[in-house]
Design an enzyme around this catalytic site. Structure first.
Site, PDB file in Angstrom:
ATOM      1  N   GLY A  46      15.174  34.045   0.083  1.00  0.00           N
ATOM      2  CA  GLY A  46      16.212  34.347   1.063  1.00  0.00           C
ATOM      3  C   GLY A  46      16.817  35.734   0.950  1.00  0.00           C
ATOM      4  N   ASP A  94      21.451  35.654  -1.116  1.00  0.00           N
ATOM      5  CA  ASP A  94      21.628  35.601   0.322  1.00  0.00           C
ATOM      6  C   ASP A  94      22.933  34.888   0.685  1.00  0.00           C
ATOM      7  OD1 ASP A  94      20.730  33.165  -0.636  1.00  0.00           O
ATOM      8  OD2 ASP A  94      18.949  33.080   0.629  1.00  0.00           O
ATOM      9  N   ASP A  97      26.604  28.570  -1.535  1.00  0.00           N
ATOM     10  CA  ASP A  97      26.983  27.326  -0.871  1.00  0.00           C
ATOM     11  C   ASP A  97      27.771  26.500  -1.895  1.00  0.00           C
ATOM     12  OD1 ASP A  97      26.983  25.367   1.095  1.00  0.00           O
ATOM     13  OD2 ASP A  97      24.972  24.671   0.684  1.00  0.00           O
ATOM     14  N   LYS A 125      29.847  30.311   1.829  1.00  0.00           N
ATOM     15  CA  LYS A 125      30.443  29.150   2.506  1.00  0.00           C
ATOM     16  C   LYS A 125      31.426  28.518   1.534  1.00  0.00           C
ATOM     17  CE  LYS A 125      26.406  27.211   4.011  1.00  0.00           C
ATOM     18  NZ  LYS A 125      25.539  26.269   4.759  1.00  0.00           N
ATOM     19  N   VAL A 147      22.834  27.926   8.553  1.00  0.00           N
ATOM     20  CA  VAL A 147      22.430  29.165   9.217  1.00  0.00           C
ATOM     21  C   VAL A 147      21.023  29.584   8.788  1.00  0.00           C
ATOM     22  CG1 VAL A 147      24.770  30.015   9.587  1.00  0.00           C
ATOM     23  CG2 VAL A 147      23.608  30.542   7.431  1.00  0.00           C
TER      24      VAL A 147
HETATM   25  P1  5GP Z   1      23.917  26.458  -3.571  1.00  0.00           P
HETATM   26  O1  5GP Z   1      23.167  26.277  -4.848  1.00  0.00           O
HETATM   27  O2  5GP Z   1      25.022  27.469  -3.653  1.00  0.00           O
HETATM   28  O3  5GP Z   1      24.381  25.153  -3.008  1.00  0.00           O
HETATM   29  O4  5GP Z   1      22.883  26.946  -2.492  1.00  0.00           O
HETATM   30  C1  5GP Z   1      22.390  28.222  -2.481  1.00  0.00           C
HETATM   31  C2  5GP Z   1      21.052  28.247  -1.806  1.00  0.00           C
HETATM   32  O5  5GP Z   1      20.917  27.210  -0.823  1.00  0.00           O
HETATM   33  C3  5GP Z   1      20.898  29.542  -1.084  1.00  0.00           C
HETATM   34  O6  5GP Z   1      20.336  30.519  -1.907  1.00  0.00           O
HETATM   35  C4  5GP Z   1      20.019  29.145   0.077  1.00  0.00           C
HETATM   36  O7  5GP Z   1      18.674  29.223  -0.330  1.00  0.00           O
HETATM   37  C5  5GP Z   1      20.365  27.702   0.348  1.00  0.00           C
HETATM   38  N1  5GP Z   1      21.349  27.583   1.427  1.00  0.00           N
HETATM   39  C6  5GP Z   1      22.651  27.270   1.340  1.00  0.00           C
HETATM   40  N2  5GP Z   1      23.242  27.248   2.540  1.00  0.00           N
HETATM   41  C7  5GP Z   1      22.284  27.573   3.421  1.00  0.00           C
HETATM   42  C8  5GP Z   1      22.273  27.737   4.846  1.00  0.00           C
HETATM   43  O8  5GP Z   1      23.261  27.598   5.577  1.00  0.00           O
HETATM   44  N3  5GP Z   1      21.076  28.082   5.390  1.00  0.00           N
HETATM   45  C9  5GP Z   1      19.945  28.261   4.654  1.00  0.00           C
HETATM   46  N4  5GP Z   1      18.834  28.601   5.305  1.00  0.00           N
HETATM   47  N5  5GP Z   1      19.925  28.118   3.320  1.00  0.00           N
HETATM   48  C10 5GP Z   1      21.089  27.793   2.711  1.00  0.00           C
END
Ligand code: 5GP
Length: 173
Positions: A46, A94, A97, A125, A147
């Site tokens: 990403g 990128d 979350d 987010k 997104v």
């Molecule tokens: P986390 O570990 O913070 O929950 O998630 C991070 C990863 O989840 C990001 O690097 C991305 O690959 C994916 N991700 C989180 N939110 C989104 C989103 O809204 N869209 C997409 N395409 N990937 C996301």
């Protein structure tokens, strides 16, 4: 002009705004590391776009590498090609979350004993955060929507869109 694919509900961050965000972040990084050097580590896949756009605006000597986190099982972090011990490292993500991926990446990089570690994320987010992670350079907070575009995918599609757009719920619901 890029046509809007039917799966995209609306454009959230247009290409011009992304360019402005990346330029602002690059200026901050340039100010903080003036006179130093930097190993920029992009998180695949990403962050490939933001990493590529960012490094071309950095003024100090830069080395580049990429890491990936397997999204299944134990979320293993891939090995780096470059030795980062004793170097200033900038991790580029990128989107943050829950924060779990970033926490894992930061721990894996810190285990290699860099001189310093900072993190840049294009999008955040905050509503979904589960793990308290530190982000030193943040582009933009966005609402809790899924997104795609500018590197972000759904089922490996839409990474090539030049903007960040909201995916229609009907595509994944
Ligand atoms: P986390 O570990 O913070 O929950 O998630 C991070 C990863 O989840 C990001 O690097 C991305 O690959 C994916 N991700 C989180 N939110 C989104 C989103 O809204 N869209 C997409 N395409 N990937 C996301």
């Amino acid at each position: 002009m890029t046509l809007l694919p039917p799966e995209i509900e609306r454009v959230l961050v247009p290409a011009e705004q992304i360019a402005a965000l990346v330029s602002r972040l690059a200026a901050q990084v340039n100010a903080d590391y003036a006179g130093g050097e930097l190993v920029v580590v992009g998180a695949l896949t990403g962050a490939a776009m933001v990493t590529a756009d960012l490094v071309r605006q950095l003024a100090m000597p830069v080395q580049m590498d990429f890491v990936s986190v397997s999204s299944y099982g134990d979320q293993t972090v891939s090995a780096l090609t470059l030795p980062v011990a004793g170097h200033n490292v900038l991790l580029v993500e990128d989107i943050v979350d829950t924060g779990e991926t970033l926490a894992r990446l930061q721990a894996a990089l810190l285990a290699q004993e860099p001189r310093s570690l900072r993190t840049l994320a294009l999008l955040d987010k905050p509503a979904r955060r589960k793990v308290d992670v530190s982000v030193d350079y943040l582009g933009l907070d966005i609402p809790d929507e899924f997104v795609v575009g500018y590197g972000l995918d759904y089922a490996q599609r839409f990474r090539n869109l030049p903007f960040v757009g909201v995916l229609r719920r009907s595509v994944y619901a």
